[in-house]
Enzyme design. Structure first.
Site, PDB file in Angstrom:
ATOM      1  N   GLY A  84      54.101 -48.415 -60.888  1.00  0.00           N
ATOM      2  CA  GLY A  84      54.409 -47.876 -62.213  1.00  0.00           C
ATOM      3  C   GLY A  84      55.800 -48.257 -62.655  1.00  0.00           C
ATOM      4  N   GLY A 118      57.323 -47.382 -65.547  1.00  0.00           N
ATOM      5  CA  GLY A 118      57.808 -46.549 -66.641  1.00  0.00           C
ATOM      6  C   GLY A 118      59.160 -45.932 -66.310  1.00  0.00           C
ATOM      7  N   VAL A 119      59.507 -44.885 -67.041  1.00  0.00           N
ATOM      8  CA  VAL A 119      60.826 -44.264 -66.899  1.00  0.00           C
ATOM      9  C   VAL A 119      61.050 -43.728 -65.481  1.00  0.00           C
ATOM     10  CG1 VAL A 119      62.307 -42.382 -67.677  1.00  0.00           C
ATOM     11  CG2 VAL A 119      60.982 -43.686 -69.345  1.00  0.00           C
ATOM     12  N   VAL A 130      46.770 -52.565 -59.056  1.00  0.00           N
ATOM     13  CA  VAL A 130      46.724 -52.141 -57.654  1.00  0.00           C
ATOM     14  C   VAL A 130      45.277 -51.905 -57.238  1.00  0.00           C
ATOM     15  CG1 VAL A 130      47.389 -50.350 -56.005  1.00  0.00           C
ATOM     16  CG2 VAL A 130      49.029 -51.137 -57.727  1.00  0.00           C
ATOM     17  N   ALA A 144      54.224 -43.673 -59.409  1.00  0.00           N
ATOM     18  CA  ALA A 144      54.934 -43.199 -60.607  1.00  0.00           C
ATOM     19  C   ALA A 144      54.183 -43.667 -61.848  1.00  0.00           C
ATOM     20  CB  ALA A 144      56.371 -43.721 -60.607  1.00  0.00           C
ATOM     21  N   GLY A 184      52.967 -41.787 -64.281  1.00  0.00           N
ATOM     22  CA  GLY A 184      52.970 -40.819 -65.369  1.00  0.00           C
ATOM     23  C   GLY A 184      52.666 -39.406 -64.908  1.00  0.00           C
ATOM     24  N   ASP A 199      54.988 -30.688 -72.333  1.00  0.00           N
ATOM     25  CA  ASP A 199      54.098 -31.613 -71.639  1.00  0.00           C
ATOM     26  C   ASP A 199      52.637 -31.199 -71.662  1.00  0.00           C
ATOM     27  OD1 ASP A 199      56.518 -32.758 -71.065  1.00  0.00           O
ATOM     28  OD2 ASP A 199      56.233 -32.822 -68.896  1.00  0.00           O
ATOM     29  N   ALA A 208      62.140 -32.983 -71.899  1.00  0.00           N
ATOM     30  CA  ALA A 208      62.608 -31.601 -71.896  1.00  0.00           C
ATOM     31  C   ALA A 208      63.162 -31.187 -73.256  1.00  0.00           C
ATOM     32  CB  ALA A 208      63.671 -31.420 -70.815  1.00  0.00           C
ATOM     33  N   HIS A 241      89.661 -45.678 -79.607  1.00  0.00           N
ATOM     34  CA  HIS A 241      89.764 -46.893 -78.784  1.00  0.00           C
ATOM     35  C   HIS A 241      90.677 -46.625 -77.594  1.00  0.00           C
ATOM     36  CE1 HIS A 241      90.237 -51.151 -77.771  1.00  0.00           C
ATOM     37  NE2 HIS A 241      91.543 -50.913 -77.673  1.00  0.00           N
TER      38      HIS A 241
END
Length: 462
Positions: free
Chosen positions: A180, A182-183, A237, A270, A272, A317, A325, A449
């Site tokens: 996976g 993803g994030v 996979v 991973a 999801g 979710d 979140a 800066h």
């Protein structure tokens, strides 16, 4: 006799406990039901523990470049027992803070699994003792999600873990395979690669971070490859096997019609997360509750976060969609406002997304490609952070800031950032989009800066 409440919240994650506080501030008598720890997945098994470990990993990685900035380090090492101890200290402190917040706002916390009996009653089953029946005007479901595991043969072998298992591991796998891209997968890849461990990533789609700007995916792929990370995309996979000596694992996958194998000490799945509704509805629930509209396991809601059952709301979710979140928190506050008969003021369609890799990634609004698909004419401004003084002096990896604006009005429609502190700075673009600011409006601001944030000014002024 049931206890009487104005609002019962089921689930004490960021969406749930923040909604409980919002209700209390509006004069509601609120009960919060949770069958695990306060803070939910984000605090206990997600955002906070992951970023705590990432902080250590990034500092260790920076130490390896110490001599180039005049810093001599000898025999620097990571003690995972101490990292885990630090992680638990952070979680304990934050959980205590939430408990204090509940007490301050006179919110009663019930330990146990909440089951919706009907639109006005919730039954709470603690680990010991009999159930408690709560009578309420409104119910808010915030039960979150759990890791989703596809039916891969061998996924139950020792050494194959989800993010929950990897976060609790007292030591590290020598070589980690991540299924996976993803994030979640990318953040763990960043942890392992920063600590000098080889990583293999197997992603089914044609690129890592498939939901984000293509250039971000390309940049991150190049950076990870320099850190001994092997990335396979467009790969399916097939199975996971124990290797010949019984100590390692083999992941067999198909890439470009060719059967391939990757070997490692551990495998992270991973792929999801899925909505969690365990115990929420049972045989004791009314027919109306059992018939609540659901789609692919998630609870369906309208624009006010209300379910098909009047007076019952769902957020975060468990409703699918954006699994973040801060999105759950915003949805919770909006839902409570609707319960109170107030106008909802939060823009739920503008949600920043963050990935805590190195460098960090922050995105909000639409990309240039998404604008093209929607037939929106846009202009794109891009600033390379290699020209930023703070980036150069702190030896940051290659990065950029990209801004997407309407070609006619020059109103900002989106931004994609890949640079140090991107997750902190992306909110400036979120505020710009929500308030209809143009490139010229943002260019009126003086940025200090040397800072990473002055890259924003350079991007909008180009």
């Amino acid at each position: 006799m049931a206890d009487r409440w104005n609002l019962v919240v089921i689930g004490a994650g960021p969406g749930g406990y923040e909604a409980a506080v919002e209700g209390a501030k509006k004069g509601m008598k609120v009960a919060l039901v949770e069958n695990r720890e306060l803070g939910g997945t984000c605090l206990n098994r997600g955002c906070i523990p992951t970023k705590t470990i990432l902080h250590t990993a990034e500092l260790y990685h920076e130490l390896q470049a110490g001599p180039s900035i005049g810093l001599r380090t000898e025999q620097a090492a990571v003690d995972m027992d101490l990292v885990q101890k630090r992680k638990e200290e952070v979680l304990k402190q934050l959980r205590a803070g939430i408990a204090a917040l509940m007490k301050t706002n006179k919110i009663t916390v019930y330990d146990g699994t909440g089951t919706i009996v009907d639109r006005c009653h919730v039954s709470v089953r603690p680990e010991s003792g009999g159930p408690v029946l709560l009578e309420t005007d409104h119910i808010l479901i915030a039960t979150g999600s759990v890791p989703a595991c596809p039916p891969i043969p061998g996924a139950d072998l020792p050494g194959v873990v989800t993010s929950d298992g990897l976060l609790d591991k007292k030591d590290m796998f020598g070589h980690l395979i991540i299924i996976g891209g993803g994030v979640i997968g990318m953040e763990f890849a960043s942890i392992y690669s920063s600590l000098g461990h080889p990583v293999t990533i197997i992603e089914a789609l044609d690129r890592i971070l498939p939901g984000m700007d293509k250039e971000i995916a390309q940049n991150l792929k190049m950076i990870l490859k320099k850190r001994d990370t092997d990335i396979h995309t467009g790969a399916r996979v097939e199975e996971i096997l124990r290797d010949e000596d019984g100590k390692g694992l083999i992941c067999r996958f198909v890439e470009k019609d060719k059967v391939c194998e990757a070997r490692a000490d551990g495998i992270l799945i991973a792929t999801g997360r899925r909505a969690y509704t365990g115990g929420l509805i049972s045989e004791e629930s009314s027919q109306e509750i059992r018939d609540m509209a659901m789609e692919r396991g998630r609870i369906v809601t309208d624009g006010n976060q209300e379910t098909s059952v009047p007076g019952i709301y769902a957020i975060g979710d468990v409703t699918g969609g954006v699994q973040l979140a801060h999105a759950a928190t915003a949805q919770g506050r909006s839902a409570v406002a609707h319960m109170a008969g107030e106008e909802v003021s939060i823009r739920l369609d503008i949600v920043p997304s963050c990935v805590y890799t190195s460098p960090e990634i922050g995105c909000v609004g639409i990309t240039a490609d998404e604008a093209k698909e929607k037939g929106i004419s846009v202009i794109t401004r891009k600033y390379l952070m290699s020209a930023n003084g703070k980036s150069l002096l702190s030896q940051q990896e290659r990065g950029f800031i990209k801004v997407v604006a309407d070609s006619e009005t020059q109103c900002i429609l989106g931004a994609q950032m890949m640079c140090a502190r991107a997750t902190d700075m992306i909110s400036q673009f979120a505020a710009a989009i929500v308030n209809g600011l143009t490139l010229e409006d943002m260019a009126k601001v003086i940025f200090p800066h040397p800072t990473f944030s002055e890259g924003i000014l350079e991007a909008v002024r180009l």
